[in-house]
Design a protein around this motif. Structure first.
Motif, PDB file in Angstrom:
ATOM      1  N   GLY A  12       0.819  -1.210   0.000  1.00  0.00           N
ATOM      2  CA  GLY A  12       0.000   0.000   0.000  1.00  0.00           C
ATOM      3  C   GLY A  12       0.852   1.260   0.000  1.00  0.00           C
ATOM      4  N   TRP A  31       8.770   5.972   5.634  1.00  0.00           N
ATOM      5  CA  TRP A  31       9.437   5.521   6.864  1.00  0.00           C
ATOM      6  C   TRP A  31       9.151   4.041   7.028  1.00  0.00           C
ATOM      7  CZ3 TRP A  31      12.079   9.281   9.769  1.00  0.00           C
ATOM      8  CH2 TRP A  31      11.932  10.579   9.265  1.00  0.00           C
ATOM      9  N   GLY A 125      11.947   2.298  12.704  1.00  0.00           N
ATOM     10  CA  GLY A 125      10.494   2.218  12.869  1.00  0.00           C
ATOM     11  C   GLY A 125       9.915   3.456  13.530  1.00  0.00           C
ATOM     12  N   GLY A 280      -4.709   0.394   3.830  1.00  0.00           N
ATOM     13  CA  GLY A 280      -4.254  -0.999   3.725  1.00  0.00           C
ATOM     14  C   GLY A 280      -4.602  -1.799   4.970  1.00  0.00           C
TER      15      GLY A 280
HETATM   16  C1  LIG Z   1      -1.329 -16.020   3.702  1.00  0.00           C
HETATM   17  C2  LIG Z   1      -1.630 -14.715   3.040  1.00  0.00           C
HETATM   18  C3  LIG Z   1      -1.835 -14.668   1.666  1.00  0.00           C
HETATM   19  C4  LIG Z   1      -2.163 -13.463   1.048  1.00  0.00           C
HETATM   20  N1  LIG Z   1      -2.382 -13.444  -0.295  1.00  0.00           N
HETATM   21  C5  LIG Z   1      -2.752 -12.295  -0.899  1.00  0.00           C
HETATM   22  C6  LIG Z   1      -2.994 -12.258  -2.301  1.00  0.00           C
HETATM   23  O1  LIG Z   1      -2.827 -13.252  -3.001  1.00  0.00           O
HETATM   24  N2  LIG Z   1      -3.409 -11.087  -2.865  1.00  0.00           N
HETATM   25  C7  LIG Z   1      -3.571  -9.954  -2.115  1.00  0.00           C
HETATM   26  O2  LIG Z   1      -3.935  -8.916  -2.663  1.00  0.00           O
HETATM   27  N3  LIG Z   1      -3.325  -9.962  -0.781  1.00  0.00           N
HETATM   28  C8  LIG Z   1      -2.917 -11.091  -0.165  1.00  0.00           C
HETATM   29  N4  LIG Z   1      -2.652 -11.104   1.172  1.00  0.00           N
HETATM   30  C9  LIG Z   1      -2.817  -9.854   1.940  1.00  0.00           C
HETATM   31  C10 LIG Z   1      -1.650  -8.909   1.725  1.00  0.00           C
HETATM   32  O3  LIG Z   1      -0.422  -9.545   2.003  1.00  0.00           O
HETATM   33  C11 LIG Z   1      -1.792  -7.697   2.638  1.00  0.00           C
HETATM   34  O4  LIG Z   1      -3.123  -7.270   2.654  1.00  0.00           O
HETATM   35  C12 LIG Z   1      -0.923  -6.563   2.134  1.00  0.00           C
HETATM   36  O5  LIG Z   1       0.428  -6.909   2.284  1.00  0.00           O
HETATM   37  C13 LIG Z   1      -1.233  -5.278   2.903  1.00  0.00           C
HETATM   38  O6  LIG Z   1      -0.386  -4.265   2.445  1.00  0.00           O
HETATM   39  P1  LIG Z   1      -0.018  -3.062   3.415  1.00  0.00           P
HETATM   40  O7  LIG Z   1       0.883  -2.183   2.622  1.00  0.00           O
HETATM   41  O8  LIG Z   1      -1.234  -2.490   4.017  1.00  0.00           O
HETATM   42  O9  LIG Z   1       0.778  -3.737   4.623  1.00  0.00           O
HETATM   43  P2  LIG Z   1       2.126  -4.564   4.597  1.00  0.00           P
HETATM   44  O10 LIG Z   1       2.363  -5.160   3.271  1.00  0.00           O
HETATM   45  O11 LIG Z   1       2.076  -5.445   5.794  1.00  0.00           O
HETATM   46  O12 LIG Z   1       3.256  -3.461   4.815  1.00  0.00           O
HETATM   47  C14 LIG Z   1       3.385  -2.775   6.029  1.00  0.00           C
HETATM   48  C15 LIG Z   1       4.804  -2.233   6.095  1.00  0.00           C
HETATM   49  O13 LIG Z   1       4.902  -1.376   7.219  1.00  0.00           O
HETATM   50  C16 LIG Z   1       6.116  -1.647   7.901  1.00  0.00           C
HETATM   51  N5  LIG Z   1       5.936  -1.215   9.289  1.00  0.00           N
HETATM   52  C17 LIG Z   1       5.215  -1.814  10.260  1.00  0.00           C
HETATM   53  N6  LIG Z   1       5.277  -1.107  11.398  1.00  0.00           N
HETATM   54  C18 LIG Z   1       6.065  -0.030  11.141  1.00  0.00           C
HETATM   55  C19 LIG Z   1       6.507   1.072  11.920  1.00  0.00           C
HETATM   56  N7  LIG Z   1       6.159   1.210  13.198  1.00  0.00           N
HETATM   57  N8  LIG Z   1       7.304   1.996  11.337  1.00  0.00           N
HETATM   58  C20 LIG Z   1       7.669   1.876  10.028  1.00  0.00           C
HETATM   59  N9  LIG Z   1       7.291   0.836   9.250  1.00  0.00           N
HETATM   60  C21 LIG Z   1       6.485  -0.091   9.801  1.00  0.00           C
HETATM   61  C22 LIG Z   1       6.312  -3.143   7.724  1.00  0.00           C
HETATM   62  O14 LIG Z   1       7.665  -3.516   7.915  1.00  0.00           O
HETATM   63  C23 LIG Z   1       5.853  -3.330   6.288  1.00  0.00           C
HETATM   64  O15 LIG Z   1       6.894  -3.137   5.367  1.00  0.00           O
HETATM   65  C24 LIG Z   1      -2.291 -12.285   1.818  1.00  0.00           C
HETATM   66  C25 LIG Z   1      -2.052 -12.325   3.195  1.00  0.00           C
HETATM   67  C26 LIG Z   1      -1.720 -13.524   3.803  1.00  0.00           C
HETATM   68  C27 LIG Z   1      -1.478 -13.533   5.290  1.00  0.00           C
END
Ligand SMILES: Cc1cc2nc3c(=O)[nH]c(=O)nc-3n(C[C@H](O)[C@H](O)[C@H](O)COP(=O)(O)OP(=O)(O)OC[C@H]3O[C@@H](n4cnc5c(N)ncnc54)[C@H](O)[C@@H]3O)c2cc1C
Length: 384
Positions: A12, A31, A125, A280
């Motif tokens: 995201g 960050w 973080g 996200g």
């Molecule tokens: C088994 C499984 C299978 C999946 N398969 C799919 C799929 O096929 N298709 C699909 O669309 N989705 C899938 N998903 C869901 C998908 O992985 C997540 O919804 C997606 O990664 C969310 O993106 P995000 O950017 O919100 O969070 P994330 O990808 O989790 O990224 C969050 C980021 O924030 C960082 N972070 C955390 N805390 C801090 C902090 N305090 N300071 C700075 N950085 C921080 C983390 O290190 C990470 O890099 C799956 C999930 C699982 C568990």
């Protein structure tokens, strides 16, 4: 130029940064707590609703080279007897792009390449965010860095620190199963090429898709117990489900395997307001049953960038929240329902499978489009 900090460099956060950078109206920084940007999980099912956003960023060709086009969902019983084949043509027609199974690293690298001039603070973080009495907002980090600016977007995943700092906690709910994932070396037999195939047992599923020419992504679910089953248990159990599963499990190196207990969160929980907002998984962590968590994070990014390109930050965040809350919640609930019913065991599980096998394909044909919508309903109106 307003200054915006994106907390979290996952799917995201990076998609949002790429979209905002292209607009060029904000001074951005990212960050990220990890020292390197390494995606969790090797593969991603990229549905047309998210693939279209990559196409808008001119990145779809680059990313899809490493993946495989998915044209059908296939459902089979545990022995491999085919129950349903659903064409994804209606979804493709609506979004004008295909679905893909891609390596997460390819997506991340493509997004990163667009961000060479955006400062990314790795390995530090964020520990807190807050508002000044003036219009400004601030964040601070583990290494005692402090940033001040005009808006903060919490894209920091399921265990979001930004959510906690906002004081809008929402408990994570166990979905009642573990997800095991892996990437095997090899190529599926022809009958499964171009499909996302899912086999249903009573209270366990096993899914697989080709991902690029030489790799196969697979996942398996297992009912939640106090301690997770060992890999030996999982491999022994699913090996009895016949080919190609036995081969996939054997062709997966231990370093290419992952296990997670699955959780989600009430998607109606607060997403923040004013100048600090969530997106996200931080906003609406959902179960992976529809493969939509990452796709919905990308749709959040699309909406946020749309409104930030047209309104001052508080109004943009407000409109984004208003637009996305109901839509993301709907997908999260559908995913939860699908996961819950799909993991019924005993007699309810047998009845479910019996009913499921007897539903005609023609009834299911429009289900993916109904679940994911089309640009006219899922994108802020003026873009559709
Ligand atoms: C088994 C499984 C299978 C999946 N398969 C799919 C799929 O096929 N298709 C699909 O669309 N989705 C899938 N998903 C869901 C998908 O992985 C997540 O919804 C997606 O990664 C969310 O993106 P995000 O950017 O919100 O969070 P994330 O990808 O989790 O990224 C969050 C980021 O924030 C960082 N972070 C955390 N805390 C801090 C902090 N305090 N300071 C700075 N950085 C921080 C983390 O290190 C990470 O890099 C799956 C999930 C699982 C568990």
């Amino acid at each position: 130029m307003d200054k915006i900090a994106i907390v979290g460099g996952g799917i995201g956060g990076l998609t949002l940064a790429a979209l905002l950078r292209r607009q060029g109206q904000h001074e951005l920084s990212i960050w990220e707590q990890s020292a390197t940007l390494a995606p969790v999980g090797a593969a991603l099912a990229l549905a047309p609703n998210a693939a279209r956003i990559l196409a808008q960023l001119d990145l779809l060709d680059e990313v899809s080279v490493a993946g495989t086009r998915i044209t059908r969902y296939v459902y089979e019983n545990a022995q491999g007897l085919r129950w349903h084949t659903l064409s994804l043509a209606p979804l493709k027609d609506a979004w004008q792009v295909d679905a893909w199974c891609i390596p997460r690293s390819a997506l991340q690298q493509a997004l990163m390449r667009t961000l060479t001039d955006v400062p990314i603070y790795l390995g530090d973080g964020v520990t807190g965010v807050g508002r000044e009495p003036s219009e400004r907002v601030w964040l601070k980090t583990r290494q005692n860095r402090r940033w001040e600016g005009d808006g903060i977007i919490g894209a920091d995943g399921v265990h979001s620190t930004v959510r906690q700092a906002l004081g809008v906690p929402a408990h994570l709910r166990s979905a009642g199963f573990y997800a095991f994932r892996g990437v095997a070396q090899g190529r599926l037999p022809d009958r499964w090429l171009g499909t996302a195939t899912e086999r249903w047992g009573l209270d366990r599923h096993f899914g697989f898709s080709q991902m690029g020419p030489e790799r196969i992504y697979w996942y398996a679910t297992w009912p939640k117990t106090d301690t997770p089953p060992s890999w030996t248990d999982v491999i022994d159990f699913f090996s009895s489900w016949g080919e190609p599963i036995r081969d996939l499990l054997q062709a997966t190196a231990p370093t290419d395997r992952l296990c997670h207990p699955i959780v989600d969160r009430n998607p109606w929980a607060d997403w923040g307001r004013d100048r600090i907002i969530l997106m996200g998984d931080a906003a609406h962590a959902m179960t992976p049953n529809l493969g939509q968590g990452g796709c919905q994070a990308m749709l959040d990014a699309w909406s946020l960038s749309h409104y930030l390109g047209r309104y001052p930050i508080p109004a943009a965040f407000d409109r984004y929240r208003h637009f996305r809350h109901r839509r993301a919640a709907r997908v999260a609930y559908l995913s939860r329902l699908y996961g819950r019913v799909g993991h019924w065991s005993g007699i309810p599980g047998r009845i479910r499978n019996l009913v499921w096998t007897h539903i005609p394909d023609s009834w299911l044909a429009r289900a993916p489009l109904w679940a994911l919508g089309r640009p006219a309903t899922e994108w802020p109106q003026s873009i559709a």
